[in-house]
Design a protein around this motif. Structure first.
Motif, short mmCIF file in Angstrom:
data_model
loop_
_atom_site.label_atom_id
_atom_site.label_comp_id
_atom_site.label_asym_id
_atom_site.label_seq_id
_atom_site.Cartn_x
_atom_site.Cartn_y
_atom_site.Cartn_z
N ALA A 35 0.15 -0.58 12.28
CA ALA A 35 -0.67 -1.73 11.90
C ALA A 35 -2.20 -1.19 11.64
O ALA A 35 -2.67 -1.37 10.59
CB ALA A 35 -0.74 -2.89 12.88
N GLY A 36 -2.66 -0.45 12.17
CA GLY A 36 -3.96 0.39 12.34
C GLY A 36 -4.32 1.20 10.99
O GLY A 36 -5.47 1.14 10.28
N LEU A 37 -3.32 1.76 10.78
CA LEU A 37 -3.22 2.66 9.54
C LEU A 37 -3.51 1.86 8.03
O LEU A 37 -4.05 2.09 7.08
CB LEU A 37 -2.05 3.31 9.22
CG LEU A 37 -1.90 4.89 10.33
CD1 LEU A 37 -0.53 5.35 10.29
CD2 LEU A 37 -3.13 5.75 10.02
N GLU A 38 -2.56 0.47 8.16
CA GLU A 38 -2.71 -0.15 6.99
C GLU A 38 -3.75 -1.35 7.08
O GLU A 38 -3.85 -1.82 5.79
CB GLU A 38 -1.22 -0.99 7.06
CG GLU A 38 0.01 0.12 6.80
CD GLU A 38 1.43 -0.73 6.92
OE1 GLU A 38 1.39 -1.87 7.00
OE2 GLU A 38 2.08 0.15 6.88
N HIS A 39 -4.22 -1.60 8.29
CA HIS A 39 -5.28 -2.69 8.23
C HIS A 39 -6.78 -2.28 9.06
O HIS A 39 -6.53 -2.21 10.07
CB HIS A 39 -4.83 -3.80 8.89
CG HIS A 39 -3.51 -4.36 8.10
ND1 HIS A 39 -3.48 -5.03 7.03
CD2 HIS A 39 -1.99 -3.91 8.53
CE1 HIS A 39 -2.15 -5.23 6.85
NE2 HIS A 39 -1.31 -4.66 7.49
N PRO A 40 -7.74 -2.03 8.22
CA PRO A 40 -8.84 -1.45 8.77
C PRO A 40 -9.28 -2.18 9.87
O PRO A 40 -9.81 -2.00 11.03
CB PRO A 40 -9.79 -1.35 7.75
CG PRO A 40 -8.93 -1.27 6.30
CD PRO A 40 -7.63 -2.20 6.92
N ASP A 41 -9.16 -3.69 9.90
CA ASP A 41 -9.68 -4.66 10.80
C ASP A 41 -9.03 -4.30 12.45
O ASP A 41 -9.32 -4.29 13.43
CB ASP A 41 -9.63 -6.12 10.49
CG ASP A 41 -8.30 -6.36 10.24
OD1 ASP A 41 -7.54 -5.63 9.68
OD2 ASP A 41 -7.81 -7.66 10.51
N VAL A 42 -7.63 -4.17 12.17
CA VAL A 42 -6.75 -3.74 13.25
C VAL A 42 -7.15 -2.32 13.86
O VAL A 42 -7.11 -2.22 15.01
CB VAL A 42 -5.00 -3.80 12.90
CG1 VAL A 42 -4.57 -3.44 14.08
CG2 VAL A 42 -4.73 -5.34 12.46
N GLN A 43 -7.32 -1.45 12.92
CA GLN A 43 -7.57 -0.10 13.47
C GLN A 43 -8.95 -0.14 14.09
O GLN A 43 -9.15 0.36 15.25
CB GLN A 43 -7.99 0.96 12.07
CG GLN A 43 -8.24 2.13 12.84
CD GLN A 43 -8.37 3.10 11.32
OE1 GLN A 43 -8.92 2.52 10.26
NE2 GLN A 43 -8.40 4.50 11.43
N ALA A 44 -10.04 -0.78 13.65
CA ALA A 44 -11.17 -0.92 14.45
C ALA A 44 -11.09 -1.79 16.21
O ALA A 44 -11.40 -1.27 17.06
CB ALA A 44 -12.24 -1.97 13.79
#
Length: 190
Positions: free
Chosen positions: A112-121
């Protein structure tokens, strides 16, 4: 004058049902197989209820999984034995991340973090930073300078998480211990 449209409050019962349904569906289907429709159906709520509280599927998944991360994010003990403290912490981390639930959490958050910057943050702030800080704080308490403690924390946390992402549940606790011993040897500690 009172507000004619007071904000709706979260129903704790609905929240628990949504969180439980999300956890179950993630374990059954993984991140890519999870849909808001499926969560709503299993939780017995409308999709609009979910979207009122979580703006997207990744935001819901991140909240649910990071809620579970609290059991993993423990500080390193500070006794008079640095090696024993770090080994105990590292093997507990490896044990938690190689359970079925812990491993699923790590993999899903990574994807999820790789695909979604908000989740990565959010993942970085709520998961990566606390893990790194635990190791760094213990090393600085043992009089290592900040730069050395930062690099050693990167090696310990990164070595364990990377190993588990590659090997999954087959990653052995003894590997976590070996990573800590290797880093400490590099620092001049036995």
């Amino acid at each position: 004058m009172s507000n004619p449209n007071p904000p709706r409050r979260r129903s704790e019962r609905a929240r628990v049902a949504i969180v439980t349904a999300t956890r179950q569906l993630l374990l059954e289907r993984g991140f890519d197989g999870l849909s808001i429709e499926a969560v709503a159906a299993r939780a017995g709520v409308g999709k609009q209820t979910i979207y009122r509280w979580w703006p997207s599927r990744p935001a819901l998944v991140a909240d649910v999984l990071l809620e579970d991360a609290d059991g993993i994010l423990r500080p390193v003990d500070d006794t008079d034995d640095l090696a024993a403290d770090l080994i105990r912490w590292a093997t507990r981390l490896a044990a938690a991340l190689t359970t079925e639930r812990g491993n699923a959490m790590l993999r899903i958050l990574t994807v999820a973090g790789l695909e979604h910057p908000d989740v990565q943050a959010r993942l970085y702030q709520a998961f990566s930073v606390p893990l790194h800080k635990s190791v760094r704080s213990r090393l600085t308490a043992d009089d290592y300078d900040t730069a050395t403690a930062e690099a050693a924390a990167d090696a310990v946390v990164g070595g364990i998480v990377y190993g588990i992402l590659n090997e999954g549940r087959a990653f052995r606790r003894s590997r976590a211990e070996a990573i800590v011993r290797t880093v400490l040897t590099g620092l001049g500690k036995r």
